[in-house]
Design a protein around this motif. Structure first.
Motif, PDB file in Angstrom:
ATOM      1  N   LEU A   3       0.835  -1.202   0.000  1.00  0.00           N
ATOM      2  CA  LEU A   3       0.000   0.000   0.000  1.00  0.00           C
ATOM      3  C   LEU A   3       0.867   1.248   0.000  1.00  0.00           C
ATOM      4  O   LEU A   3       0.593   2.200  -0.764  1.00  0.00           O
ATOM      5  N   GLN A   4       1.908   1.282   0.820  1.00  0.00           N
ATOM      6  CA  GLN A   4       2.790   2.445   0.871  1.00  0.00           C
ATOM      7  C   GLN A   4       3.496   2.665  -0.465  1.00  0.00           C
ATOM      8  O   GLN A   4       3.651   3.802  -0.904  1.00  0.00           O
ATOM      9  N   ASN A   5       3.917   1.584  -1.118  1.00  0.00           N
ATOM     10  CA  ASN A   5       4.555   1.723  -2.438  1.00  0.00           C
ATOM     11  C   ASN A   5       3.582   2.276  -3.466  1.00  0.00           C
ATOM     12  O   ASN A   5       3.948   3.122  -4.296  1.00  0.00           O
ATOM     13  N   THR A   6       2.356   1.818  -3.444  1.00  0.00           N
ATOM     14  CA  THR A   6       1.348   2.323  -4.383  1.00  0.00           C
ATOM     15  C   THR A   6       1.063   3.795  -4.126  1.00  0.00           C
ATOM     16  O   THR A   6       0.943   4.594  -5.074  1.00  0.00           O
ATOM     17  N   LEU A   7       0.959   4.162  -2.856  1.00  0.00           N
ATOM     18  CA  LEU A   7       0.704   5.570  -2.523  1.00  0.00           C
ATOM     19  C   LEU A   7       1.892   6.448  -2.923  1.00  0.00           C
ATOM     20  O   LEU A   7       1.705   7.586  -3.362  1.00  0.00           O
ATOM     21  N   LYS A   8       3.092   5.921  -2.806  1.00  0.00           N
ATOM     22  CA  LYS A   8       4.282   6.677  -3.189  1.00  0.00           C
ATOM     23  C   LYS A   8       4.273   6.944  -4.691  1.00  0.00           C
ATOM     24  O   LYS A   8       4.641   8.019  -5.155  1.00  0.00           O
ATOM     25  N   ARG A   9       3.807   5.961  -5.477  1.00  0.00           N
ATOM     26  CA  ARG A   9       3.721   6.141  -6.929  1.00  0.00           C
ATOM     27  C   ARG A   9       2.696   7.208  -7.298  1.00  0.00           C
ATOM     28  O   ARG A   9       2.845   7.904  -8.301  1.00  0.00           O
ATOM     29  N   LEU A  10       1.643   7.321  -6.483  1.00  0.00           N
ATOM     30  CA  LEU A  10       0.617   8.334  -6.745  1.00  0.00           C
ATOM     31  C   LEU A  10       1.080   9.728  -6.340  1.00  0.00           C
ATOM     32  O   LEU A  10       0.437  10.720  -6.692  1.00  0.00           O
ATOM     33  N   GLY A  11       2.147   9.821  -5.588  1.00  0.00           N
ATOM     34  CA  GLY A  11       2.645  11.128  -5.161  1.00  0.00           C
ATOM     35  C   GLY A  11       1.854  11.691  -3.996  1.00  0.00           C
ATOM     36  O   GLY A  11       1.550  12.886  -3.967  1.00  0.00           O
ATOM     37  N   VAL A  12       1.523  10.848  -3.047  1.00  0.00           N
ATOM     38  CA  VAL A  12       0.719  11.266  -1.899  1.00  0.00           C
ATOM     39  C   VAL A  12       1.606  11.957  -0.871  1.00  0.00           C
ATOM     40  O   VAL A  12       2.707  11.494  -0.561  1.00  0.00           O
ATOM     41  N   ASN A  13       1.154  13.094  -0.351  1.00  0.00           N
ATOM     42  CA  ASN A  13       1.883  13.837   0.671  1.00  0.00           C
ATOM     43  C   ASN A  13       1.115  13.799   1.988  1.00  0.00           C
ATOM     44  O   ASN A  13      -0.114  13.874   2.000  1.00  0.00           O
ATOM     45  N   THR A  14       1.848  13.728   3.104  1.00  0.00           N
ATOM     46  CA  THR A  14       1.215  13.734   4.421  1.00  0.00           C
ATOM     47  C   THR A  14       0.774  15.140   4.769  1.00  0.00           C
ATOM     48  O   THR A  14       1.518  16.102   4.567  1.00  0.00           O
ATOM     49  N   ILE A  15      -0.423  15.259   5.316  1.00  0.00           N
ATOM     50  CA  ILE A  15      -0.954  16.547   5.746  1.00  0.00           C
ATOM     51  C   ILE A  15      -0.886  16.578   7.272  1.00  0.00           C
ATOM     52  O   ILE A  15      -1.599  15.825   7.942  1.00  0.00           O
ATOM     53  N   PRO A  16      -0.050  17.433   7.851  1.00  0.00           N
ATOM     54  CA  PRO A  16       0.082  17.463   9.309  1.00  0.00           C
ATOM     55  C   PRO A  16      -0.982  18.349   9.968  1.00  0.00           C
ATOM     56  O   PRO A  16      -1.595  19.189   9.321  1.00  0.00           O
ATOM     57  N   GLY A  17      -1.188  18.134  11.257  1.00  0.00           N
ATOM     58  CA  GLY A  17      -2.035  19.024  12.054  1.00  0.00           C
ATOM     59  C   GLY A  17      -3.523  18.748  12.002  1.00  0.00           C
ATOM     60  O   GLY A  17      -4.312  19.587  12.430  1.00  0.00           O
ATOM     61  N   ILE A  18      -3.947  17.606  11.514  1.00  0.00           N
ATOM     62  CA  ILE A  18      -5.377  17.296  11.486  1.00  0.00           C
ATOM     63  C   ILE A  18      -5.721  16.508  12.741  1.00  0.00           C
ATOM     64  O   ILE A  18      -5.142  15.460  12.997  1.00  0.00           O
ATOM     65  N   GLU A  19      -6.642  17.043  13.537  1.00  0.00           N
ATOM     66  CA  GLU A  19      -6.985  16.431  14.822  1.00  0.00           C
ATOM     67  C   GLU A  19      -8.095  15.394  14.704  1.00  0.00           C
ATOM     68  O   GLU A  19      -8.116  14.427  15.457  1.00  0.00           O
ATOM     69  N   GLU A  20      -9.060  15.623  13.806  1.00  0.00           N
ATOM     70  CA  GLU A  20     -10.137  14.654  13.649  1.00  0.00           C
ATOM     71  C   GLU A  20     -10.671  14.690  12.230  1.00  0.00           C
ATOM     72  O   GLU A  20     -10.576  15.691  11.538  1.00  0.00           O
ATOM     73  N   VAL A  21     -11.242  13.541  11.828  1.00  0.00           N
ATOM     74  CA  VAL A  21     -11.866  13.424  10.513  1.00  0.00           C
ATOM     75  C   VAL A  21     -13.213  12.755  10.725  1.00  0.00           C
ATOM     76  O   VAL A  21     -13.311  11.751  11.437  1.00  0.00           O
ATOM     77  N   ASN A  22     -14.256  13.319  10.120  1.00  0.00           N
ATOM     78  CA  ASN A  22     -15.599  12.747  10.201  1.00  0.00           C
ATOM     79  C   ASN A  22     -16.090  12.447   8.794  1.00  0.00           C
ATOM     80  O   ASN A  22     -16.113  13.330   7.943  1.00  0.00           O
TER      81      ASN A  22
END
Length: 159
Positions: free
Chosen positions: A42-61
Motif C-alpha cells: 500500500l505504501q509503495n502504491t501511494l508513493k507512486r501516486l505522489g501522496v503527501n502527508t498533511i500534518p495538524g489534522i486532529e479529527e476526521v468525520n
C-alpha cells in the motif's frame, strides 16, 4: 486392554484423520502472509501516486447517508490532489450523529439537514411526552396567612 475402550479410541482416531488410511504426512509448513507485506504494498502504491502527508489534522468525520458518522481521532491523513486520492489511517469509530452534535454543526452540509430535522423532531417528541412530575405545582392557598397562623401558635405555645 479393554476391547470397548480400544473401539472408542479407534473411532476417535478415524474421525480426526484428515486424509485416508495411507495419506502422506505434510512435509512443508504453510507460510501465512503477514499484514506488514500488505502495508508495504500500500505504501509503495501511494508513493507512486505522489501522496503527501498533511500534518495538524486532529479529527476526521465521514458522514454516511443513514445518519451515522465514521469518526477518526488524530488520524494520519495523506492526500494527492491531482489524483483525487485521500488516505485516512487511524482508529475509526462508528458513531451516531447525535453523539457528536454540538461540535460538528459547522461540518454538516445540506445533505445532512434531513437527519438534523429528524433529531430535532425526536427531541421535541421526548419533551412533549414527559410527565409533569418535575413541574412546579400551582398555588392553591395563601401561604402568607398559613405562615402567620403558625407563627401565632408558636408564640402562644411559648407563653
Amino acid at each position: 486392554m479393554n476391547p470397548e475402550k480400544l473401539a472408542k479410541l479407534q473411532a476417535l482416531a478415524e474421525s480426526v484423520r484428515t486424509g485416508g488410511k495411507g495419506s502422506v504426512r505434510r512435509k512443508k509448513k504453510a507460510v501465512h502472509k503477514t499484514t506488514t507485506t500488505d502495508d508495504k504494498r500500500l505504501q509503495n502504491t501511494l508513493k507512486r501516486l505522489g501522496v503527501n502527508t498533511i500534518p495538524g489534522i486532529e479529527e476526521v468525520n465521514l458522514f454516511k447517508e443513514n445518519g451515522t458518522v465514521i469518526h477518526f481521532t488524530n488520524p494520519k491523513v495523506q492526500a494527492s490532489i491531482p489524483a483525487n486520492t485521500y488516505v485516512i489511517a487511524g482508529h475509526a469509530e462508528n458513531k451516531k450523529l447525535q453523539d457528536l452534535l454540538p461540535g460538528i454543526i459547522n461540518q454538516l452540509g445540506t445533505d445532512n439537514l434531513a437527519h438534523l430535522k429528524k433529531i430535532a423532531e425526536s427531541y421535541a417528541q421526548k419533551d412533549a411526552g414527559k410527565d409533569d412530575e418535575d413541574a412546579v405545582p400551582d398555588l392553591v392557598e395563601n401561604f402568607e396567612e398559613t405562615a402567620a397562623a403558625t407563627q401565632e401558635t408558636k408564640e402562644e405555645a411559648e407563653e
